[in-house]
Scaffold this active site. Structure first.
Site, mmCIF file in Angstrom:
data_model
loop_
_atom_site.group_PDB
_atom_site.id
_atom_site.type_symbol
_atom_site.label_atom_id
_atom_site.label_comp_id
_atom_site.label_asym_id
_atom_site.label_seq_id
_atom_site.Cartn_x
_atom_site.Cartn_y
_atom_site.Cartn_z
ATOM 1 N N LYS A 14 -23.430 -30.063 57.517
ATOM 2 C CA LYS A 14 -22.054 -30.350 57.951
ATOM 3 C C LYS A 14 -21.163 -30.721 56.772
ATOM 4 O O LYS A 14 -20.059 -30.210 56.624
ATOM 5 C CB LYS A 14 -22.034 -31.498 58.980
ATOM 6 C CG LYS A 14 -22.883 -31.249 60.214
ATOM 7 C CD LYS A 14 -22.849 -32.429 61.172
ATOM 8 C CE LYS A 14 -23.416 -33.731 60.631
ATOM 9 N NZ LYS A 14 -24.859 -33.682 60.303
ATOM 10 N N ARG A 89 -20.512 -38.067 68.122
ATOM 11 C CA ARG A 89 -21.977 -38.038 68.138
ATOM 12 C C ARG A 89 -22.537 -38.526 69.463
ATOM 13 O O ARG A 89 -23.758 -38.572 69.614
ATOM 14 C CB ARG A 89 -22.508 -38.964 67.038
ATOM 15 C CG ARG A 89 -23.042 -38.261 65.802
ATOM 16 C CD ARG A 89 -23.330 -39.370 64.804
ATOM 17 N NE ARG A 89 -24.306 -39.083 63.807
ATOM 18 C CZ ARG A 89 -24.011 -38.687 62.569
ATOM 19 N NH1 ARG A 89 -22.786 -38.416 62.230
ATOM 20 N NH2 ARG A 89 -24.968 -38.544 61.683
ATOM 21 N N ARG A 128 -31.653 -34.347 49.028
ATOM 22 C CA ARG A 128 -30.193 -34.494 48.943
ATOM 23 C C ARG A 128 -29.780 -35.527 47.892
ATOM 24 O O ARG A 128 -30.286 -36.639 47.859
ATOM 25 C CB ARG A 128 -29.624 -34.919 50.306
ATOM 26 C CG ARG A 128 -28.144 -35.283 50.210
ATOM 27 C CD ARG A 128 -27.457 -35.258 51.546
ATOM 28 N NE ARG A 128 -27.918 -36.274 52.453
ATOM 29 C CZ ARG A 128 -27.534 -36.331 53.741
ATOM 30 N NH1 ARG A 128 -26.700 -35.443 54.231
ATOM 31 N NH2 ARG A 128 -27.983 -37.285 54.502
ATOM 32 N N ARG A 161 -28.863 -41.322 48.882
ATOM 33 C CA ARG A 161 -28.411 -42.291 49.878
ATOM 34 C C ARG A 161 -29.536 -43.210 50.294
ATOM 35 O O ARG A 161 -30.668 -42.799 50.410
ATOM 36 C CB ARG A 161 -27.868 -41.542 51.099
ATOM 37 C CG ARG A 161 -26.412 -41.190 50.927
ATOM 38 C CD ARG A 161 -25.928 -40.259 51.975
ATOM 39 N NE ARG A 161 -26.363 -40.615 53.331
ATOM 40 C CZ ARG A 161 -26.027 -39.922 54.407
ATOM 41 N NH1 ARG A 161 -25.251 -38.870 54.294
ATOM 42 N NH2 ARG A 161 -26.448 -40.286 55.588
ATOM 43 N N ARG A 172 -33.223 -40.804 62.549
ATOM 44 C CA ARG A 172 -31.915 -40.161 62.739
ATOM 45 C C ARG A 172 -32.051 -38.844 63.492
ATOM 46 O O ARG A 172 -31.205 -38.502 64.301
ATOM 47 C CB ARG A 172 -31.221 -39.963 61.376
ATOM 48 C CG ARG A 172 -30.501 -41.233 60.920
ATOM 49 C CD ARG A 172 -30.436 -41.374 59.410
ATOM 50 N NE ARG A 172 -29.735 -40.314 58.758
ATOM 51 C CZ ARG A 172 -30.006 -39.880 57.521
ATOM 52 N NH1 ARG A 172 -30.994 -40.440 56.837
ATOM 53 N NH2 ARG A 172 -29.308 -38.933 56.992
HETATM 54 P P1 ADP Z 1 -25.965 -37.329 58.100
HETATM 55 O O1 ADP Z 1 -25.016 -36.534 57.242
HETATM 56 O O2 ADP Z 1 -27.304 -37.486 57.489
HETATM 57 O O3 ADP Z 1 -26.015 -36.842 59.517
HETATM 58 P P2 ADP Z 1 -23.902 -39.344 58.266
HETATM 59 O O4 ADP Z 1 -23.373 -39.559 56.908
HETATM 60 O O5 ADP Z 1 -23.103 -38.477 59.181
HETATM 61 O O6 ADP Z 1 -25.392 -38.799 58.143
HETATM 62 O O7 ADP Z 1 -24.150 -40.730 58.997
HETATM 63 C C1 ADP Z 1 -24.860 -41.777 58.386
HETATM 64 C C2 ADP Z 1 -24.981 -42.946 59.361
HETATM 65 O O8 ADP Z 1 -23.673 -43.439 59.693
HETATM 66 C C3 ADP Z 1 -25.605 -42.600 60.705
HETATM 67 O O9 ADP Z 1 -27.022 -42.655 60.669
HETATM 68 C C4 ADP Z 1 -25.005 -43.674 61.612
HETATM 69 O O10 ADP Z 1 -25.629 -44.935 61.431
HETATM 70 C C5 ADP Z 1 -23.595 -43.800 61.063
HETATM 71 N N1 ADP Z 1 -22.653 -42.863 61.742
HETATM 72 C C6 ADP Z 1 -22.002 -41.811 61.180
HETATM 73 N N2 ADP Z 1 -21.232 -41.191 62.081
HETATM 74 C C7 ADP Z 1 -21.402 -41.865 63.258
HETATM 75 C C8 ADP Z 1 -20.884 -41.692 64.577
HETATM 76 N N3 ADP Z 1 -20.028 -40.705 64.885
HETATM 77 N N4 ADP Z 1 -21.269 -42.574 65.528
HETATM 78 C C9 ADP Z 1 -22.118 -43.584 65.244
HETATM 79 N N5 ADP Z 1 -22.655 -43.778 64.037
HETATM 80 C C10 ADP Z 1 -22.308 -42.938 63.039
HETATM 81 P P1 ADP Z 2 -25.209 -33.070 56.750
HETATM 82 O O1 ADP Z 2 -23.808 -33.429 56.339
HETATM 83 O O2 ADP Z 2 -25.235 -32.218 57.986
HETATM 84 O O3 ADP Z 2 -26.118 -34.249 56.868
HETATM 85 P P2 ADP Z 2 -25.443 -31.945 54.042
HETATM 86 O O4 ADP Z 2 -24.282 -31.031 53.922
HETATM 87 O O5 ADP Z 2 -25.355 -33.271 53.382
HETATM 88 O O6 ADP Z 2 -25.842 -32.131 55.618
HETATM 89 O O7 ADP Z 2 -26.737 -31.152 53.532
HETATM 90 C C1 ADP Z 2 -28.025 -31.771 53.467
HETATM 91 C C2 ADP Z 2 -28.739 -31.277 52.208
HETATM 92 O O8 ADP Z 2 -29.067 -29.888 52.374
HETATM 93 C C3 ADP Z 2 -27.922 -31.357 50.937
HETATM 94 O O9 ADP Z 2 -28.788 -31.680 49.881
HETATM 95 C C4 ADP Z 2 -27.348 -29.944 50.753
HETATM 96 O O10 ADP Z 2 -27.170 -29.618 49.380
HETATM 97 C C5 ADP Z 2 -28.448 -29.091 51.368
HETATM 98 N N1 ADP Z 2 -27.932 -27.903 52.061
HETATM 99 C C6 ADP Z 2 -26.802 -27.800 52.814
HETATM 100 N N2 ADP Z 2 -26.669 -26.551 53.333
HETATM 101 C C7 ADP Z 2 -27.755 -25.856 52.913
HETATM 102 C C8 ADP Z 2 -28.220 -24.500 53.110
HETATM 103 N N3 ADP Z 2 -27.530 -23.639 53.882
HETATM 104 N N4 ADP Z 2 -29.378 -24.137 52.525
HETATM 105 C C9 ADP Z 2 -30.080 -25.009 51.770
HETATM 106 N N5 ADP Z 2 -29.710 -26.288 51.529
HETATM 107 C C10 ADP Z 2 -28.558 -26.716 52.097
#
Ligand code: ADP
Ligand code: ADP
Ligand code: ZN
Length: 218
Positions: A14, A89, A128, A161, A172
């Protein structure tokens, strides 16, 4: 005007796709995770409230999350639309977003459901790395920076992170399946959901997303 939601498990891509979309759509990306991390770094009250949940890999309660996002999208830069990353979410958050957008004469135009299997999610989260100053996203195997540990975009230092440890990652993913996956049906019923195969290269996923958005743009 277009309001887009990026839906997908932790590590689905995302943030990676949202960053690209920000540029070509010229719209702000509103990432609830980034907003929480900013509040943590600034040691705000909101950050303190969110910390425990984030450390455990649980969702921050809806009322806190919705209030934070409502404030963000009321700012002038969001007047022409938003790329939502990681919000909503829960079904409660989705309903709140509907009401917020309706109050602005808007509605969710497209929801990109980025599908990635659990194994691949874990592989992505494990490798990541994120820029500590601009938030750019890298991967140790799939999307490496040019100079090790240094952000290509701004020269900042890369970090992992705190919530990217195995126990929290698994938590998660479970939380996603239980609380966020139901949004798939919520938006599919309304005809705004588009399924995207997230297991392609970032470039290919970007092309699929672009085609999906171009199909709904006025
Ligand atoms: P990822 O990219 O790995 O999905 P995020 O950066 O989106 O993780 O979120 C990290 C943490 O922040 C989540 O595990 C949760 O604790 C909190 N968080 C983020 N977005 C939301 C949301 N829309 N509702 C509730 N908690 C959230
Ligand atoms: P999210 O925001 O959904 O948690 P991220 O964009 O942070 O996901 O991506 C998670 C990890 O996967 C990062 O290290 C990113 O560089 C890698 N990644 C993202 N898209 C791809 C893809 N299409 N193929 C391989 N690795 C990817
Ligand atoms: Zn950077």
């Amino acid at each position: 005007m277009v309001d887009i939601i990026l839906l997908g498990g932790p590590g689905a891509g995302k943030g990676t796709q949202g960053e690209l979309m920000e540029t070509w759509l010229d719209l702000p990306r509103v990432s609830s995770g980034d907003l929480f991390r900013y509040n943590l770094s600034q040691q705000t009250e909101l950050g303190q409230q969110a910390k425990g949940y984030m450390d455990r890999g649980e969702l921050v309660p809806d009322e806190i999350t919705i209030g934070m996002v409502a404030e963000r999208i009321a700012r002038p830069d969001c007047a022409n639309g938003v790329v939502f990353d990681g919000f909503p979410r829960t079904v409660g958050q989705a309903a709140a977003l509907d009401a917020l957008l309706a109050g602005m004469g808007r509605a969710v135009n497209v929801v990109l459901n980025i599908a990635v299997s659990e194994d691949v999610l874990l592989q992505r989260l494990a490798g990541r790395w994120t820029c500590s100053s601009c938030g750019a996203i890298y991967h140790r195997l799939f999307s490496q920076e040019k100079v090790e540990g240094v952000c290509d975009a701004c020269g900042g230092g890369l970090m992992q992170r705190e919530d990217d440890n195995l126990a929290t990652q698994q938590r998660r993913i479970r939380v996603y399946q239980e609380q966020t996956a139901p949004l798939d049906a919520y938006y599919r019923q309304r005809g705004v959901l588009v399924d995207i195969d997230g297991e392609q290269s970032p470039e290919q996923v970007g092309r699929l997303i672009r085609a999906a958005i171009e199909a709904v743009l006025p």
